[in-house]
Design a protein around this motif. Sequence first.
Motif, PDB file in Angstrom:
ATOM      1  N   ILE A  14       0.861  -1.187   0.000  1.00 53.76           N
ATOM      2  CA  ILE A  14       0.000   0.000   0.000  1.00 53.76           C
ATOM      3  C   ILE A  14       0.895   1.233   0.000  1.00 53.76           C
ATOM      4  CG2 ILE A  14      -1.941   1.187   1.092  1.00 53.76           C
ATOM      5  CD1 ILE A  14      -2.667  -1.656   0.386  1.00 53.76           C
ATOM      6  N   ASP A  15       0.863   1.991  -1.081  1.00 56.32           N
ATOM      7  CA  ASP A  15       1.687   3.191  -1.253  1.00 56.32           C
ATOM      8  C   ASP A  15       1.024   4.428  -0.632  1.00 56.32           C
ATOM      9  OD1 ASP A  15       3.736   1.955  -2.617  1.00 56.32           O
ATOM     10  OD2 ASP A  15       3.226   2.769  -4.579  1.00 56.32           O
ATOM     11  N   PHE A  35       3.617  -1.679   3.703  1.00 53.38           N
ATOM     12  CA  PHE A  35       3.169  -0.292   3.600  1.00 53.38           C
ATOM     13  C   PHE A  35       4.349   0.601   3.243  1.00 53.38           C
ATOM     14  CE2 PHE A  35       0.340  -2.437   6.563  1.00 53.38           C
ATOM     15  CZ  PHE A  35      -0.913  -2.104   6.055  1.00 53.38           C
ATOM     16  N   SER A  36       4.142   1.462   2.246  1.00 49.83           N
ATOM     17  CA  SER A  36       5.216   2.347   1.791  1.00 49.83           C
ATOM     18  C   SER A  36       4.876   3.784   2.166  1.00 49.83           C
ATOM     19  CB  SER A  36       5.415   2.200   0.279  1.00 49.83           C
ATOM     20  OG  SER A  36       6.658   2.731  -0.103  1.00 49.83           O
ATOM     21  N   ILE A  37       5.736   4.375   3.002  1.00 51.37           N
ATOM     22  CA  ILE A  37       5.448   5.650   3.652  1.00 51.37           C
ATOM     23  C   ILE A  37       6.153   6.799   2.935  1.00 51.37           C
ATOM     24  CG2 ILE A  37       5.589   6.921   5.823  1.00 51.37           C
ATOM     25  CD1 ILE A  37       5.706   4.303   7.313  1.00 51.37           C
ATOM     26  N   LEU A  38       5.385   7.836   2.617  1.00 49.82           N
ATOM     27  CA  LEU A  38       5.963   9.055   2.049  1.00 49.82           C
ATOM     28  C   LEU A  38       6.758   9.794   3.126  1.00 49.82           C
ATOM     29  CD1 LEU A  38       2.821  10.218   0.075  1.00 49.82           C
ATOM     30  CD2 LEU A  38       5.039   9.705  -0.982  1.00 49.82           C
ATOM     31  N   PRO A  39       7.965  10.256   2.806  1.00 47.53           N
ATOM     32  CA  PRO A  39       8.783  10.909   3.839  1.00 47.53           C
ATOM     33  C   PRO A  39       8.246  12.277   4.245  1.00 47.53           C
ATOM     34  CG  PRO A  39       9.843  11.096   1.688  1.00 47.53           C
ATOM     35  CD  PRO A  39       8.643  10.210   1.496  1.00 47.53           C
ATOM     36  N   GLN A 185       4.262 -18.176  -9.998  1.00 46.72           N
ATOM     37  CA  GLN A 185       4.477 -18.681  -8.635  1.00 46.72           C
ATOM     38  C   GLN A 185       4.512 -17.595  -7.568  1.00 46.72           C
ATOM     39  OE1 GLN A 185       7.932 -21.343  -8.954  1.00 46.72           O
ATOM     40  NE2 GLN A 185       6.499 -23.048  -9.126  1.00 46.72           N
ATOM     41  N   PHE A 186       4.502 -16.332  -7.991  1.00 45.41           N
ATOM     42  CA  PHE A 186       4.376 -15.224  -7.036  1.00 45.41           C
ATOM     43  C   PHE A 186       3.866 -14.011  -7.794  1.00 45.41           C
ATOM     44  CE2 PHE A 186       8.356 -14.177  -9.000  1.00 45.41           C
ATOM     45  CZ  PHE A 186       8.458 -12.797  -8.926  1.00 45.41           C
ATOM     46  N   ALA A 187       3.358 -13.042  -7.062  1.00 47.93           N
ATOM     47  CA  ALA A 187       2.873 -11.818  -7.695  1.00 47.93           C
ATOM     48  C   ALA A 187       2.960 -10.670  -6.704  1.00 47.93           C
ATOM     49  CB  ALA A 187       1.439 -11.987  -8.181  1.00 47.93           C
ATOM     50  N   ILE A 188       3.233  -9.474  -7.244  1.00 49.23           N
ATOM     51  CA  ILE A 188       3.333  -8.268  -6.417  1.00 49.23           C
ATOM     52  C   ILE A 188       2.370  -7.220  -6.962  1.00 49.23           C
ATOM     53  CG2 ILE A 188       4.827  -6.375  -5.656  1.00 49.23           C
ATOM     54  CD1 ILE A 188       7.200  -8.325  -5.945  1.00 49.23           C
ATOM     55  N   ALA A 189       1.536  -6.714  -6.064  1.00 45.97           N
ATOM     56  CA  ALA A 189       0.597  -5.661  -6.424  1.00 45.97           C
ATOM     57  C   ALA A 189       0.898  -4.410  -5.619  1.00 45.97           C
ATOM     58  CB  ALA A 189      -0.833  -6.098  -6.150  1.00 45.97           C
ATOM     59  N   ILE A 190       0.626  -3.264  -6.230  1.00 47.80           N
ATOM     60  CA  ILE A 190       0.670  -1.982  -5.532  1.00 47.80           C
ATOM     61  C   ILE A 190      -0.738  -1.416  -5.506  1.00 47.80           C
ATOM     62  CG2 ILE A 190       1.431   0.425  -5.746  1.00 47.80           C
ATOM     63  CD1 ILE A 190       4.163  -0.589  -6.615  1.00 47.80           C
ATOM     64  N   ALA A 191      -1.123  -0.934  -4.331  1.00 46.31           N
ATOM     65  CA  ALA A 191      -2.433  -0.307  -4.166  1.00 46.31           C
ATOM     66  C   ALA A 191      -2.244   0.997  -3.398  1.00 46.31           C
ATOM     67  CB  ALA A 191      -3.385  -1.246  -3.428  1.00 46.31           C
ATOM     68  N   HIS A 192      -3.330   1.710  -3.173  1.00 49.20           N
ATOM     69  CA  HIS A 192      -3.268   3.032  -2.552  1.00 49.20           C
ATOM     70  C   HIS A 192      -4.347   3.138  -1.479  1.00 49.20           C
ATOM     71  CE1 HIS A 192      -1.415   3.301  -6.534  1.00 49.20           C
ATOM     72  NE2 HIS A 192      -0.595   4.174  -5.969  1.00 49.20           N
TER      73      HIS A 192
END
Length: 245
Positions: A14-15, A35-39, A185-192
């Motif tokens: 989660i961006d 979780f990806s945090i904005l600085p 065999q794997f997957a990466i998603a980005i959401a908001h």
Amino acid sequence: MALPSAAKQIAIVIDDIGNHKRDLQLLALPGQLSFSILPHTPYSQQFAYLASKQKKELLLHVPMQSTQDKALGPGALTLDMNKWQLQSTLGHALSTLPQVKGVNNHMGSALTQYVEPMKWTMEVLKKRGLFFLDSRTTEYTQAQNVANLYGVENISRHIFLDNEPTAEALRVQLEALKHTADTEQFAIAIAHPYPETVAFLTIALPELTAQGYEIVPVSQLVELKYIQLAEHKKPKARFFIPTSD
């Protein structure tokens, strides 16, 4: 140590965390989300503190210059920066969030196309032992090529879940994510942190688990990638068969 299974593993990042108090509610979502945090945002520190208490994985969501020249916010890396400016800006952002395990780009469709700023970025990540998740906001990204050059562990996203945050579009993207996990065999998603996305994931995450998918931190897929690369590089054993003279 038992190696993680590669079958049907999904990481969801989660961006754009940190601008709103409502972001704190994301910690109630089930599963090992990242979780990806904005600085330097109003709730970045509070979110990082609470997430760490819950053993949730954190990344730094570094604003990088886009081709549309969109507003980037604090801590941004831009093409007019020299090496010292870029590395000190990135280093300062990382020092405010020592809990992070990796970095991914916020926007960056312009900056990630250029090798030089990516070199400077990867030098910082290498020194700090952090991985890089390429959000792939441009097909011309050089980020992973440069990360490989500098020995920075890296991986890239497969799916944006919520470019269109409607229930119908989210469901379509989730099916694409599942298909990727089944075939790769794997997957990466980005959401908001859109309210529509949160409502959707509240229902979809337990469904994924019930369907046999494992929600894992993105760092686990990074680790698995490099375990598999190491296994692939191992020389095959040669057997000596004696012959009679």
